[in-house]
Design an enzyme around this catalytic site. Sequence first.
Site, PDB file in Angstrom:
ATOM      1  N   LYS B  81       0.843  -1.196   0.000  1.00  0.00           N
ATOM      2  CA  LYS B  81       0.000   0.000   0.000  1.00  0.00           C
ATOM      3  C   LYS B  81       0.882   1.251   0.000  1.00  0.00           C
ATOM      4  O   LYS B  81       1.931   1.269   0.659  1.00  0.00           O
ATOM      5  CB  LYS B  81      -0.883  -0.038   1.253  1.00  0.00           C
ATOM      6  CG  LYS B  81      -1.960   1.035   1.322  1.00  0.00           C
ATOM      7  CD  LYS B  81      -2.795   0.832   2.597  1.00  0.00           C
ATOM      8  CE  LYS B  81      -3.898   1.845   2.761  1.00  0.00           C
ATOM      9  NZ  LYS B  81      -4.653   1.641   4.025  1.00  0.00           N
ATOM     10  N   SER B 156      -9.629   1.924   3.345  1.00  0.00           N
ATOM     11  CA  SER B 156      -8.777   2.673   2.459  1.00  0.00           C
ATOM     12  C   SER B 156      -7.826   1.821   1.621  1.00  0.00           C
ATOM     13  O   SER B 156      -7.316   2.294   0.615  1.00  0.00           O
ATOM     14  CB  SER B 156      -7.967   3.682   3.271  1.00  0.00           C
ATOM     15  OG  SER B 156      -7.042   3.016   4.114  1.00  0.00           O
ATOM     16  N   SER B 180      -9.560  -0.546   7.458  1.00  0.00           N
ATOM     17  CA  SER B 180      -9.014  -0.296   6.115  1.00  0.00           C
ATOM     18  C   SER B 180      -8.378  -1.491   5.427  1.00  0.00           C
ATOM     19  O   SER B 180      -8.075  -1.423   4.237  1.00  0.00           O
ATOM     20  CB  SER B 180      -7.996   0.842   6.159  1.00  0.00           C
ATOM     21  OG  SER B 180      -8.664   2.081   6.214  1.00  0.00           O
TER      22      SER B 180
END
Lengths: 99, 494
Positions: B81, B156, B180
Amino acid sequence: MSINEDEIIHIAELARIGMSDDDVKSMQVEMSNILEHFEVLKDIIVNKKEPLTLSDDLHSVTREDLDINKSSSTNDLMLSNAPDLQEGFIKIQSVFELQ
Amino acid sequence: MSNSDLTELTASRARVLLDKREISSVDLTKALLNKISDIDNSIKSFVTVTSDLAIKQAEKADKRIKENKIDGLTGIPVQIKDNICTSGVKTTCSSKMLENFVPPYNATIVDKLYDSGAILLGKGNLDEFAMGSSTENSYFYPTKNPWDMMRVPGGSSGGPAASVSSNQVIASLGSDTGGSIRQPASLCGVVGLKPTYGLVSRYGLIAFASSLDQIGPITKDVTDSALLLNTISGYDSKDATSINLKIPDYCKYLKEDLSGMKIAIPKDYFGDDIDSGVKKVVYEAIEVLKNLGASIEEISLSVMQQFALAVYYIIAPSEASANLSRYDGVKYGFSDRLNSEDLMETLYKTRQNGFGSEVKRRIMLGTYALSSGYYDAYYLKAQEAKRMIKSEYEDTFKKYDAIITPTSPTVAFKIGEKSSNPVQMYLNDVLTIPANIAGIPAISIPSGFSEGLPVGMQIISSRLREDTIFNIAYAYERATNWNKFKPNFDKLKV
């Protein structure tokens, strides 16, 4: 609980975020809506004021004051992210006014 | 093995084939890079693809395998990420503020992945600074859900979940502050684990809310989740909250028997605010667990149901307002200095124009909650409620091994459907937030479909009981195989 536009302007100053008049208006509406959902907390009685940490082994992280032999290329890489440089230093606008 | 067969591999299966020299890491890496170039133009799950680096790392890994210096992830291509620092590779947090930021160092988990011989395919898209539940808050572009391109992948960590779901990567690493990792895993039909707070080092994870943030794996199955946790967990002197303990081999907890396992079902988390299709799937999953030998009892978690969302949306923004004060247009990142007359104006304009609206909203909320006159009314009360939530969990885990809930109240929603209403968006996290508040581990695993879209079941256990989570998750996965269902890739071709 709602928040008014003057308070939004004050908070934006504390947060160092520039805001247009339109930004202030929409932020006022959005934050008031969100704050309404915080009302559930109002009857909670605060007993303990120590912060609650989730790790049982919380310690300060320090290292020995030794030369860790970082290469100059690390330095360059760090500095290469700065918006403005002069002679190997990060350059900013003047802080003090010239007399 | 064909390219498409290669991209379908899990990490554990790839491990076997790599070790037997039936495939090479270079071939595997190239197959995935081809897949990325074929379909990611439409899914948009990557911010940066590191093709050259990946090939170089794969060549090294093949050499390592030949020399029999094999570790858990040697030769396995992964994504990370884009809020986790990678030395020399842009790390943007999907924000204009860090659009061109190149970290001079690796996050600890990146060092661990590289030391193990993992391959970096690139950086995954996210909601700006990990604030959001749909990846629509990315400064660059929203990521699409591979199951339905009109819908969000969740957030997210939407980029990581979508890439794993569409076989563009073998696995990915996300971060979870209020759900997330788990919520996008649920919406994309993959496995997402938020480990115990402190089990995985946060050094080099760009901070959002430091008391809640935790890095974890997003994978195609439960075995891979354990395999990745083996590599990334462990004590790190660079993280003050890192737990110092010997890490077990998590793969040894992958067992199919659940006899003696006591599972609690909180009725408060199956209320009217949860879609009936989602509830149906999770109730069916609970029946499966019962058949595998677990005992199931209904309980109530009324404290967290009442307070968790408010606690989270005070504590997380409060910490964010402090953590994000470092973005000042001076040291690194976006700077609006050329349009400003003095240093103060640079600061205000940099933050006005460098942050997106959700990030500004949260900084404002946090600044407000911490400001004089409101600190007692909001922040202190939230801390007290956090204590109450933690103790409600502790009481529950005295009697039960695990708690089961849906991961998300709905299946993947349409792009744009909730983006104009922050409160509606925040409600997505209602089922995942409590585990962050209490610092305990939780996983989301694929459990079936509603309206043709994946539904995730969340398994929560007490602190450092990842063993229990892996046991239940693995047993369920073996009994059902929901993780084997994949989106229709033909539709994904550009």
